[in-house]
Design a protein around this motif. Structure first.
Motif, PDB file in Angstrom:
ATOM      1  N   VAL A  73       0.853  -1.201   0.000  1.00  0.00           N
ATOM      2  CA  VAL A  73       0.000   0.000   0.000  1.00  0.00           C
ATOM      3  C   VAL A  73       0.884   1.245   0.000  1.00  0.00           C
ATOM      4  CG1 VAL A  73      -1.669   1.352   1.338  1.00  0.00           C
ATOM      5  CG2 VAL A  73      -1.984  -1.114   1.099  1.00  0.00           C
ATOM      6  N   ALA A  74       1.927   1.254   0.824  1.00  0.00           N
ATOM      7  CA  ALA A  74       2.843   2.402   0.879  1.00  0.00           C
ATOM      8  C   ALA A  74       3.482   2.637  -0.489  1.00  0.00           C
ATOM      9  CB  ALA A  74       3.914   2.172   1.943  1.00  0.00           C
ATOM     10  N   GLU A  75       3.908   1.576  -1.132  1.00  0.00           N
ATOM     11  CA  GLU A  75       4.520   1.686  -2.462  1.00  0.00           C
ATOM     12  C   GLU A  75       3.517   2.253  -3.480  1.00  0.00           C
ATOM     13  OE1 GLU A  75       5.619  -1.638  -5.740  1.00  0.00           O
ATOM     14  OE2 GLU A  75       6.593  -1.899  -3.799  1.00  0.00           O
ATOM     15  N   ASP A  76       2.287   1.773  -3.431  1.00  0.00           N
ATOM     16  CA  ASP A  76       1.256   2.245  -4.365  1.00  0.00           C
ATOM     17  C   ASP A  76       0.920   3.718  -4.130  1.00  0.00           C
ATOM     18  OD1 ASP A  76       1.226  -0.320  -5.397  1.00  0.00           O
ATOM     19  OD2 ASP A  76      -0.684  -0.874  -4.457  1.00  0.00           O
ATOM     20  N   LEU A  77       0.854   4.134  -2.862  1.00  0.00           N
ATOM     21  CA  LEU A  77       0.600   5.547  -2.560  1.00  0.00           C
ATOM     22  C   LEU A  77       1.746   6.418  -3.083  1.00  0.00           C
ATOM     23  CD1 LEU A  77      -0.768   5.234   1.081  1.00  0.00           C
ATOM     24  CD2 LEU A  77      -2.056   6.072  -0.904  1.00  0.00           C
ATOM     25  N   ALA A  78       2.969   5.965  -2.891  1.00  0.00           N
ATOM     26  CA  ALA A  78       4.137   6.721  -3.369  1.00  0.00           C
ATOM     27  C   ALA A  78       4.101   6.856  -4.894  1.00  0.00           C
ATOM     28  CB  ALA A  78       5.427   6.046  -2.911  1.00  0.00           C
ATOM     29  N   GLN A  79       3.706   5.804  -5.577  1.00  0.00           N
ATOM     30  CA  GLN A  79       3.632   5.856  -7.038  1.00  0.00           C
ATOM     31  C   GLN A  79       2.574   6.846  -7.519  1.00  0.00           C
ATOM     32  OE1 GLN A  79       3.173   1.824  -8.471  1.00  0.00           O
ATOM     33  NE2 GLN A  79       5.340   1.367  -8.174  1.00  0.00           N
ATOM     34  N   LYS A  80       1.524   7.046  -6.723  1.00  0.00           N
ATOM     35  CA  LYS A  80       0.482   8.010  -7.076  1.00  0.00           C
ATOM     36  C   LYS A  80       0.771   9.402  -6.517  1.00  0.00           C
ATOM     37  CE  LYS A  80      -3.862   7.123  -7.630  1.00  0.00           C
ATOM     38  NZ  LYS A  80      -4.165   7.153  -9.025  1.00  0.00           N
ATOM     39  N   ASP A  81       1.931   9.577  -5.904  1.00  0.00           N
ATOM     40  CA  ASP A  81       2.327  10.850  -5.294  1.00  0.00           C
ATOM     41  C   ASP A  81       1.338  11.328  -4.231  1.00  0.00           C
ATOM     42  OD1 ASP A  81       4.755  11.159  -6.681  1.00  0.00           O
ATOM     43  OD2 ASP A  81       3.695  11.948  -8.429  1.00  0.00           O
ATOM     44  N   ILE A  82       0.812  10.395  -3.457  1.00  0.00           N
ATOM     45  CA  ILE A  82      -0.068  10.734  -2.341  1.00  0.00           C
ATOM     46  C   ILE A  82       0.769  10.680  -1.068  1.00  0.00           C
ATOM     47  CG2 ILE A  82      -2.075  10.042  -0.981  1.00  0.00           C
ATOM     48  CD1 ILE A  82      -3.236   8.919  -3.625  1.00  0.00           C
ATOM     49  N   PRO A  83       0.973  11.820  -0.414  1.00  0.00           N
ATOM     50  CA  PRO A  83       1.787  11.836   0.802  1.00  0.00           C
ATOM     51  C   PRO A  83       1.150  11.005   1.919  1.00  0.00           C
ATOM     52  CG  PRO A  83       1.488  14.051  -0.063  1.00  0.00           C
ATOM     53  CD  PRO A  83       0.539  13.163  -0.801  1.00  0.00           C
ATOM     54  N   PHE A  84       1.992  10.313   2.657  1.00  0.00           N
ATOM     55  CA  PHE A  84       1.539   9.487   3.771  1.00  0.00           C
ATOM     56  C   PHE A  84       2.682   9.361   4.760  1.00  0.00           C
ATOM     57  CE2 PHE A  84       3.640   6.677   0.856  1.00  0.00           C
ATOM     58  CZ  PHE A  84       4.349   5.800   1.667  1.00  0.00           C
ATOM     59  N   TYR A  85       2.360   8.829   5.930  1.00  0.00           N
ATOM     60  CA  TYR A  85       3.388   8.548   6.917  1.00  0.00           C
ATOM     61  C   TYR A  85       3.262   7.087   7.317  1.00  0.00           C
ATOM     62  CZ  TYR A  85       6.776   9.260  10.549  1.00  0.00           C
ATOM     63  OH  TYR A  85       7.929   9.206  11.302  1.00  0.00           O
ATOM     64  N   LEU A  86       4.325   6.340   7.131  1.00  0.00           N
ATOM     65  CA  LEU A  86       4.383   4.938   7.545  1.00  0.00           C
ATOM     66  C   LEU A  86       4.938   4.895   8.969  1.00  0.00           C
ATOM     67  CD1 LEU A  86       4.227   1.871   6.841  1.00  0.00           C
ATOM     68  CD2 LEU A  86       6.596   2.078   6.053  1.00  0.00           C
ATOM     69  N   TRP A  87       4.087   4.466   9.914  1.00  0.00           N
ATOM     70  CA  TRP A  87       4.524   4.414  11.302  1.00  0.00           C
ATOM     71  C   TRP A  87       5.272   3.112  11.542  1.00  0.00           C
ATOM     72  CZ3 TRP A  87       5.197   7.868  14.871  1.00  0.00           C
ATOM     73  CH2 TRP A  87       5.566   7.436  16.150  1.00  0.00           C
ATOM     74  N   THR A  88       6.479   3.224  12.086  1.00  0.00           N
ATOM     75  CA  THR A  88       7.296   2.069  12.430  1.00  0.00           C
ATOM     76  C   THR A  88       7.535   2.105  13.928  1.00  0.00           C
ATOM     77  OG1 THR A  88       8.322   2.097  10.244  1.00  0.00           O
ATOM     78  CG2 THR A  88       9.458   0.867  11.961  1.00  0.00           C
ATOM     79  N   GLU A  89       6.977   1.135  14.626  1.00  0.00           N
ATOM     80  CA  GLU A  89       7.087   1.086  16.080  1.00  0.00           C
ATOM     81  C   GLU A  89       8.523   0.775  16.485  1.00  0.00           C
ATOM     82  OE1 GLU A  89       5.725   1.236  20.078  1.00  0.00           O
ATOM     83  OE2 GLU A  89       5.104   2.143  18.192  1.00  0.00           O
ATOM     84  N   GLN A  90       9.025   1.557  17.452  1.00  0.00           N
ATOM     85  CA  GLN A  90      10.379   1.398  17.973  1.00  0.00           C
ATOM     86  C   GLN A  90      10.300   0.992  19.440  1.00  0.00           C
ATOM     87  OE1 GLN A  90      12.931   1.378  16.028  1.00  0.00           O
ATOM     88  NE2 GLN A  90      11.900   2.210  14.236  1.00  0.00           N
TER      89      GLN A  90
END
Length: 119
Positions: A73-90
């Motif tokens: 999904v993140a890759e597809d959003l990036a390809q459509k130039d739709i900004p998003f934030y992928l949360w990575t738990e630390q």
């Protein structure tokens, strides 16, 4: 009435079903991602419009199968130039969810076709 700007939050379903994370922890992940997306893109005109009316914010919370499907999904959003934030738990370094900037549903095309409402 025109379609509302909406923040789309996409959560991994396996966090609850397979990894057995508590509900509160899962809700926190979505909250982290949504706040991070709004803050990171705070100068975007859509974010300014969306936050200009705190009483009419729209969000849709969707689920996707696992980490691989979330990253797709993140890759597809990036390809459509739709900004998003992928949360990575630390400190676990585990991608758990993502949130888009406020967008029109029509802007997404079929990017979220494999996602369903989170239940």
């Amino acid at each position: 009435m025109s379609a509302p700007l909406t923040v789309f939050i996409v959560m991994r379903k396996d966090l609850a079903k397979v990894l057995q994370w508590p509900l509160g922890s899962i809700v926190a992940q979505g909250s982290h991602a949504a706040v991070a997306a709004i803050w990171k893109y705070r100068d975007d005109a859509r974010v300014k419009e969306y936050t200009g009316s705190l009483d009419s914010m729209h969000k849709v919370v969707l689920g996707t199968k696992n980490e691989a499907s979330l990253l797709k999904v993140a890759e597809d959003l990036a390809q459509k130039d739709i900004p998003f934030y992928l949360w990575t738990e630390q400190p676990e370094n585990v991608p758990t969810c993502l949130a888009t900037v406020p967008v029109l549903r029509s802007d997404l095309g079929d990017v979220l076709k494999r996602c369903s409402l989170l239940s």
